[in-house]
Scaffold this motif. Sequence first.
Motif, short mmCIF file in Angstrom:
data_model
loop_
_atom_site.label_atom_id
_atom_site.label_comp_id
_atom_site.label_asym_id
_atom_site.label_seq_id
_atom_site.Cartn_x
_atom_site.Cartn_y
_atom_site.Cartn_z
N UNK A 88 69.39 27.43 101.54
CA UNK A 88 68.76 26.92 100.52
C UNK A 88 66.97 26.97 100.82
N UNK A 89 66.95 26.61 102.20
CA UNK A 89 65.53 26.38 102.68
C UNK A 89 65.67 26.62 104.20
N UNK A 90 64.70 27.35 104.65
CA UNK A 90 64.72 27.64 106.11
C UNK A 90 63.57 28.86 106.54
N UNK A 91 63.06 28.83 107.64
CA UNK A 91 62.27 29.66 108.21
C UNK A 91 62.64 31.04 108.32
N UNK A 92 63.70 31.37 108.31
CA UNK A 92 64.21 32.86 108.35
C UNK A 92 64.49 33.43 106.98
N UNK A 93 64.33 32.60 105.88
CA UNK A 93 64.58 33.13 104.39
C UNK A 93 63.44 33.58 103.95
N UNK A 94 63.59 34.56 102.78
CA UNK A 94 62.45 34.91 102.02
C UNK A 94 61.49 33.68 101.40
N UNK A 95 60.35 33.71 101.82
CA UNK A 95 59.46 32.69 100.94
C UNK A 95 60.11 31.31 101.49
N UNK A 96 60.67 31.11 102.66
CA UNK A 96 61.17 30.03 103.17
C UNK A 96 62.43 29.18 102.21
N UNK A 97 63.10 30.15 101.35
CA UNK A 97 63.99 29.86 100.60
C UNK A 97 63.81 29.36 99.34
N UNK A 98 64.93 29.27 98.49
CA UNK A 98 64.82 28.64 97.15
C UNK A 98 64.17 27.46 97.02
N UNK A 99 64.57 26.45 97.75
CA UNK A 99 63.88 25.05 97.52
C UNK A 99 62.30 24.94 97.86
N UNK A 100 62.19 25.71 98.86
CA UNK A 100 60.70 25.83 99.37
C UNK A 100 59.84 26.47 97.97
N UNK A 101 60.48 27.46 97.50
CA UNK A 101 59.75 28.15 96.20
C UNK A 101 59.65 27.17 95.12
N UNK A 102 60.80 26.24 94.97
CA UNK A 102 60.49 25.44 93.79
C UNK A 102 59.66 24.37 93.98
N UNK A 103 59.60 23.79 94.98
CA UNK A 103 58.50 22.77 95.35
C UNK A 103 57.18 23.43 95.47
N UNK A 104 56.86 24.53 95.74
CA UNK A 104 55.60 25.10 95.59
C UNK A 104 55.19 25.32 94.38
N UNK A 105 56.13 25.65 93.23
CA UNK A 105 55.68 26.20 92.13
C UNK A 105 55.47 24.88 91.37
N UNK A 106 56.48 23.84 91.34
CA UNK A 106 56.32 22.63 90.73
C UNK A 106 55.01 21.79 90.89
N UNK A 107 54.46 22.03 92.40
CA UNK A 107 53.24 21.30 92.44
C UNK A 107 51.91 22.20 91.97
N UNK A 108 52.07 23.57 92.01
CA UNK A 108 51.06 24.53 91.70
C UNK A 108 50.73 24.11 90.24
N UNK A 109 51.81 23.92 89.34
CA UNK A 109 51.66 23.65 88.10
C UNK A 109 50.77 22.63 87.70
N UNK A 110 50.70 21.65 88.68
CA UNK A 110 49.85 20.46 88.52
C UNK A 110 48.56 20.22 89.45
N UNK A 111 48.25 21.50 90.16
CA UNK A 111 46.99 21.96 90.64
C UNK A 111 46.98 21.43 92.16
N UNK A 112 48.30 21.44 92.78
CA UNK A 112 48.24 21.22 94.11
C UNK A 112 48.77 22.51 94.83
N UNK A 113 48.35 22.42 95.96
CA UNK A 113 48.68 23.52 97.06
C UNK A 113 49.73 22.67 97.95
N UNK A 114 50.65 23.45 98.56
CA UNK A 114 51.83 22.85 99.32
C UNK A 114 51.76 23.43 100.74
N UNK A 115 51.83 22.55 101.65
CA UNK A 115 52.25 23.08 103.06
C UNK A 115 53.54 22.32 103.57
N UNK A 116 54.64 23.25 104.27
CA UNK A 116 55.73 22.70 104.48
C UNK A 116 56.05 22.86 105.97
N UNK A 117 56.50 21.96 106.42
CA UNK A 117 56.54 22.15 107.96
C UNK A 117 58.24 21.58 108.22
#
Length: 683
Positions: free
Chosen positions: A39-68
């Motif tokens: 679901x999420x991890x450094x070896x997955x495409x685009x860090x995985x499904x969960x990472x892509x959901x979080x990035x897109x949700x925040x992007x729609x409200x004008x934020x950029x995301x950094x995940x560690x």
Amino acid sequence: MLSNKLRTFTLPALLALLLAAAPRAEPLVTLAASERTPYIGTTLPENGYVSEVATEAFKRRGYRVKIAFYPLARALQLAQTGEVDAVLPLAREAGEGGTAGLAYSLPFPGDSIGLLRKRTLAPHPAPGAADKGEGLLASLNAHRVGVVRGAAAPAAFDNAKIAHREAAANDLQNLDKLERDRIDFALIDKYTAADLMVGRRPHLIGDYEFIMPPLAQRAFHVAFATATERQRQLLVAFNEGLADMTRDGTLTGILKKHGLYSPAKAAKNKTRLVIATVNNSDMLVMRALSVEYQKQHPGIELEWRVLDEEVLRLRLLSDLAISDGQFDILTIGTYETPIWAKRGWLTPLQPPDNYDVDDLLPAVRSGLSYQKQLYALPFYAESVMTYYRKDLFAKAGLAMPVAPSYDDIKALAAKLHKPAAGIYGVCLRGKPGWGDNMALLTSMASAYGGRWFDEQGQPDLDSAAWEKTVEMYRDLLTRYGPPNPERNSFKENLRLFSDGHCGIWIDATVAASVLSNPLRSNVASQLGYVAAPGAPGRKGGAWLWSWALAVPNSSLHKAEAAQFIAWATSKNYIGMVAKYHGWAAIPPGTRKSTYQNENYLKAAPFAQFVLGAIESADQRDAGLKPGLYREMQYVSIPEFPAIGDQVGQEMAATLSGRQSVRQALAAAQALVLRQMKDSGYLK
């Protein structure tokens, strides 16, 4: 001169005006994540499904995301102390993140926890059980059940008070205990079980079953620190973005992209065929033209799962690993077909008489057969060739040899490389994966005398031949390739070349139809092509591949699926593509009649060259130095996807500078040796 109106501004006022007009950087949201494959991890495409959901949700409200990424306990601590804005993903039903000062987001699709067993073990529900789940749990008291120490179990499992629980440190240990009959069931997430088998225990694929329905389907959440007004605003922003994505279908699209989508039921009085296929232009044309098939067969409903190549391969194997049976039609190749047929995973195909099986090219037909029986029908087939820009060569006063070596390619790339002008000397596959960078590297190594295994089946990746291969590969891409080459595979390099950014590209022959089409390529009029680099005498460096359609034995609609496959790979289908898209765009490489068709030969000047490359590729005699197994751009053993993907990660690390060539090969040798021992090939 400044206008009179502008002169009236004071300097501070003018600076303020300019600053106000300048684009503002989007505010940053910092997230701490715990690895939770797939679901999420450094070896997955685009860090995985969960990472892509979080990035897109925040992007729609004008934020950029950094995940560690951190261990879960550390991620929770960072969120609680406000060092990060939030932690993800948490399963609220499992009690994760029940920490003071954190608030949960709205839910989004999460994991499916249930029981994994060997297919040879058939549990019997307790007499009088109200449903299958209740009966299964009641029957478990007679069995040993493996759990992960410290992991929360579904309430139904806990309430059943299973007598014989055996704790392990992690899910992989439980898989090993299942294999050795030390436990009878493992409590595990459905996709975690599948992906562990695909990536770490490939010899177990097909021997296990995830019992449906799962005991619990748990939603994921993002947990936010709420100490400040800003953090409370971030919670609202994420929830609003997620709600938007749910309404407009983006959330479903991301799930599909990562192969994690479970569809609704088929329409009443319809037979639904679920088709898993690769995301490339030829397959997208097939999807579009399949409307014609549905007109002729109104009782058939087609559901397409169009996935990037690496995700497709993972999801097909993971489906087999846990006997999930999601798909009716599989897009596989010459690697999978004979191996999967031998294991009994595929349905033998008997096309109708008008299909004209004898029209298939012999090399392609053979590659899709097991014991002379077809188990897949070819959609298109390919070999490998060298593409180059004739205009750039002419401008630099260069000539491409008819049969270049990799030394030739390196010397030419050095003279073509003009990154300031957006021209890169050479483009090659760099994205890690057995069908991505390792397809090219395995082909390259064969030209240098390299092989995966010696005559006794011992790994041979730390040889001098492999060192020469990877050093050449690294030098080509890091000195004369595009930026971040480890992100590029076939699709990305096709775009780079067709947009005019590559001087040379070595890849599949199927790209020729796109690159020579002026509607799809900016360099169509300047396209040149020669053979792929090989050793003196032209041995090594070749490959043969066919994307083909097959029916898994798990399909409940085998006859309907086989009928669709016959349509999609027929002469009539080829004619339909020609009608709507032109002869140069037809699926190439599969039929003799294609290369006897004057319309195609006229539209595709590369046709006879491609045919020659396909017919000359011979996996039985592909390299300078033979080993125990057949090798070309892959090795014909069931474990190859697992070891190929892992070795691909090591090779990609040489491009990013994270390790040397020798370090990468030593790591590759060790991991392949370990896998071959785990799978029982070596002691």
